[in-house]
Design a protein around this motif. Sequence first.
Motif, PDB file in Angstrom:
ATOM      1  N   PRO A 167      11.489 -12.666 -23.232  1.00 16.88           N
ATOM      2  CA  PRO A 167      10.938 -12.300 -21.744  1.00 16.88           C
ATOM      3  C   PRO A 167      11.317 -13.589 -20.397  1.00 16.88           C
ATOM      4  CG  PRO A 167       9.308 -11.918 -23.155  1.00 16.88           C
ATOM      5  CD  PRO A 167      10.318 -12.622 -23.841  1.00 16.88           C
ATOM      6  N   THR A 168      11.908 -12.993 -19.487  1.00 24.23           N
ATOM      7  CA  THR A 168      12.526 -14.011 -18.409  1.00 24.23           C
ATOM      8  C   THR A 168      11.738 -13.705 -17.007  1.00 24.23           C
ATOM      9  OG1 THR A 168      14.586 -13.967 -19.553  1.00 24.23           O
ATOM     10  CG2 THR A 168      14.554 -14.719 -17.166  1.00 24.23           C
ATOM     11  N   ARG A 169      11.150 -14.568 -16.534  1.00 26.00           N
ATOM     12  CA  ARG A 169      10.475 -14.442 -15.247  1.00 26.00           C
ATOM     13  C   ARG A 169      11.336 -13.819 -14.191  1.00 26.00           C
ATOM     14  NH1 ARG A 169       5.133 -16.193 -12.957  1.00 26.00           N
ATOM     15  NH2 ARG A 169       5.395 -15.974 -10.885  1.00 26.00           N
ATOM     16  N   VAL A 170      11.015 -12.655 -13.381  1.00 23.99           N
ATOM     17  CA  VAL A 170      11.728 -12.452 -12.289  1.00 23.99           C
ATOM     18  C   VAL A 170      11.090 -13.201 -11.086  1.00 23.99           C
ATOM     19  CG1 VAL A 170      12.250 -10.382 -10.630  1.00 23.99           C
ATOM     20  CG2 VAL A 170      11.805 -10.332 -13.419  1.00 23.99           C
ATOM     21  N   GLU A 171      12.121 -14.032 -10.574  1.00 22.38           N
ATOM     22  CA  GLU A 171      11.763 -15.050  -9.611  1.00 22.38           C
ATOM     23  C   GLU A 171      11.610 -14.444  -8.136  1.00 22.38           C
ATOM     24  OE1 GLU A 171      10.647 -18.051 -10.172  1.00 22.38           O
ATOM     25  OE2 GLU A 171      11.393 -17.972 -12.261  1.00 22.38           O
ATOM     26  N   GLY A 172      11.030 -15.017  -7.031  1.00 17.50           N
ATOM     27  CA  GLY A 172      11.017 -14.561  -5.806  1.00 17.50           C
ATOM     28  C   GLY A 172       9.986 -13.480  -5.356  1.00 17.50           C
ATOM     29  N   LEU A 173       9.085 -13.032  -6.302  1.00 20.65           N
ATOM     30  CA  LEU A 173       8.259 -12.055  -6.038  1.00 20.65           C
ATOM     31  C   LEU A 173       6.828 -12.391  -5.618  1.00 20.65           C
ATOM     32  CD1 LEU A 173       9.061  -9.758  -8.685  1.00 20.65           C
ATOM     33  CD2 LEU A 173       9.897  -9.448  -6.724  1.00 20.65           C
ATOM     34  N   PRO A 174       6.128 -11.738  -4.611  1.00 23.56           N
ATOM     35  CA  PRO A 174       4.789 -11.955  -4.476  1.00 23.56           C
ATOM     36  C   PRO A 174       4.024 -11.577  -5.701  1.00 23.56           C
ATOM     37  CG  PRO A 174       5.535  -9.945  -3.270  1.00 23.56           C
ATOM     38  CD  PRO A 174       6.646 -10.511  -3.805  1.00 23.56           C
ATOM     39  N   ALA A 175       2.776 -11.672  -5.759  1.00 24.60           N
ATOM     40  CA  ALA A 175       1.808 -11.355  -6.925  1.00 24.60           C
ATOM     41  C   ALA A 175       2.089  -9.837  -7.280  1.00 24.60           C
ATOM     42  CB  ALA A 175       0.464 -11.593  -6.945  1.00 24.60           C
ATOM     43  N   ILE A 176       2.311  -9.605  -8.465  1.00 24.30           N
ATOM     44  CA  ILE A 176       2.621  -8.109  -9.039  1.00 24.30           C
ATOM     45  C   ILE A 176       1.406  -7.565  -9.698  1.00 24.30           C
ATOM     46  CG2 ILE A 176       4.093  -6.615 -10.306  1.00 24.30           C
ATOM     47  CD1 ILE A 176       5.552  -7.615  -8.010  1.00 24.30           C
ATOM     48  N   VAL A 177       0.959  -6.069  -9.174  1.00 27.76           N
ATOM     49  CA  VAL A 177      -0.046  -5.703  -9.889  1.00 27.76           C
ATOM     50  C   VAL A 177       0.190  -4.532 -10.807  1.00 27.76           C
ATOM     51  CG1 VAL A 177      -1.509  -6.509  -7.938  1.00 27.76           C
ATOM     52  CG2 VAL A 177      -0.596  -4.167  -7.854  1.00 27.76           C
ATOM     53  N   ALA A 178       1.220  -3.800 -10.913  1.00 26.84           N
ATOM     54  CA  ALA A 178       1.632  -2.744 -11.696  1.00 26.84           C
ATOM     55  C   ALA A 178       3.395  -2.758 -11.697  1.00 26.84           C
ATOM     56  CB  ALA A 178       1.292  -1.586 -11.062  1.00 26.84           C
ATOM     57  N   SER A 179       3.809  -2.202 -13.029  1.00 26.24           N
ATOM     58  CA  SER A 179       5.225  -1.975 -13.248  1.00 26.24           C
ATOM     59  C   SER A 179       5.475  -0.658 -13.745  1.00 26.24           C
ATOM     60  CB  SER A 179       5.720  -3.268 -14.062  1.00 26.24           C
ATOM     61  OG  SER A 179       5.075  -3.193 -15.402  1.00 26.24           O
ATOM     62  N   ALA A 180       6.521  -0.196 -13.505  1.00 24.85           N
ATOM     63  CA  ALA A 180       7.191   0.897 -14.118  1.00 24.85           C
ATOM     64  C   ALA A 180       8.715   0.774 -14.610  1.00 24.85           C
ATOM     65  CB  ALA A 180       6.931   2.184 -13.202  1.00 24.85           C
ATOM     66  N   CYS A 181       9.113   1.391 -15.580  1.00 30.55           N
ATOM     67  CA  CYS A 181      10.447   1.448 -16.399  1.00 30.55           C
ATOM     68  C   CYS A 181      11.047   2.603 -16.222  1.00 30.55           C
ATOM     69  CB  CYS A 181      10.456   0.649 -17.380  1.00 30.55           C
ATOM     70  SG  CYS A 181      10.042  -0.807 -17.487  1.00 30.55           S
ATOM     71  N   GLY A 182      12.324   2.870 -15.545  1.00 29.02           N
ATOM     72  CA  GLY A 182      13.055   3.944 -15.844  1.00 29.02           C
ATOM     73  C   GLY A 182      14.101   3.532 -16.911  1.00 29.02           C
ATOM     74  N   THR A 183      15.011   4.420 -17.161  1.00 30.63           N
ATOM     75  CA  THR A 183      16.435   3.985 -17.970  1.00 30.63           C
ATOM     76  C   THR A 183      16.959   2.953 -17.481  1.00 30.63           C
ATOM     77  OG1 THR A 183      16.278   6.557 -18.693  1.00 30.63           O
ATOM     78  CG2 THR A 183      18.372   4.961 -18.907  1.00 30.63           C
ATOM     79  N   ASN A 184      17.566   3.014 -16.269  1.00 32.94           N
ATOM     80  CA  ASN A 184      18.405   1.936 -15.753  1.00 32.94           C
ATOM     81  C   ASN A 184      17.745   1.128 -14.413  1.00 32.94           C
ATOM     82  OD1 ASN A 184      20.445   2.262 -17.587  1.00 32.94           O
ATOM     83  ND2 ASN A 184      20.822   3.961 -16.375  1.00 32.94           N
ATOM     84  N   GLY A 189      13.368   7.807 -17.127  1.00 34.05           N
ATOM     85  CA  GLY A 189      14.764   8.332 -16.757  1.00 34.05           C
ATOM     86  C   GLY A 189      15.279   7.841 -15.603  1.00 34.05           C
ATOM     87  N   ASP A 190      15.728   8.710 -14.744  1.00 27.74           N
ATOM     88  CA  ASP A 190      16.091   8.139 -13.327  1.00 27.74           C
ATOM     89  C   ASP A 190      15.104   8.742 -12.292  1.00 27.74           C
ATOM     90  OD1 ASP A 190      16.651  10.850 -13.305  1.00 27.74           O
ATOM     91  OD2 ASP A 190      18.785  10.751 -12.866  1.00 27.74           O
ATOM     92  N   VAL A 191      13.936   8.965 -12.632  1.00 27.13           N
ATOM     93  CA  VAL A 191      12.900   9.314 -11.771  1.00 27.13           C
ATOM     94  C   VAL A 191      11.777   8.294 -11.496  1.00 27.13           C
ATOM     95  CG1 VAL A 191      10.928  11.135 -11.327  1.00 27.13           C
ATOM     96  CG2 VAL A 191      13.117  11.569 -12.555  1.00 27.13           C
TER      97      VAL A 191
END
Length: 144
Positions: free
Chosen positions: A35-52, A102-104
Amino acid sequence: GAHSVAVTAEGGAYTWGSGLCGQLGVGRCTRRAKPTRVEGLPAIVASACGTNHTVLLDGAGAIHSCGMTLVSALGEQAKCFAPERFTLPPQEGRIAEIAASGDVTVLRSEAGRVFVWEGSDRLRRVDALASVTVELVGTSGSCV
């Protein structure tokens, strides 16, 4: 390709796995085993992953997407290697929930309006889904 994202209780976002389309948000196409921190973001409350792509929701109701993203759906034709910020037009309200597979990408506003982006299509509002609970299954990425 398969990738994952985790959001900490403090709002930090961490990604790992395949980043060939920039979906890790770490500034270049790469694969990360840890795991690598994604820099430069405000506080994140939710996430979602598509294929790409990866979509992150902040506490102010904006999303930050990387990889093959909403930005490309809005007219850009490039991959985003660092998260790009996106908000709905003011009359549509803030983004309250996100989902991806997927891509949605699916967004729901605080007013209950549902927006869908699929592949190279433009973001569109889908009023018929406003009262439906949206659940996407069978993702190739994972979110914690």
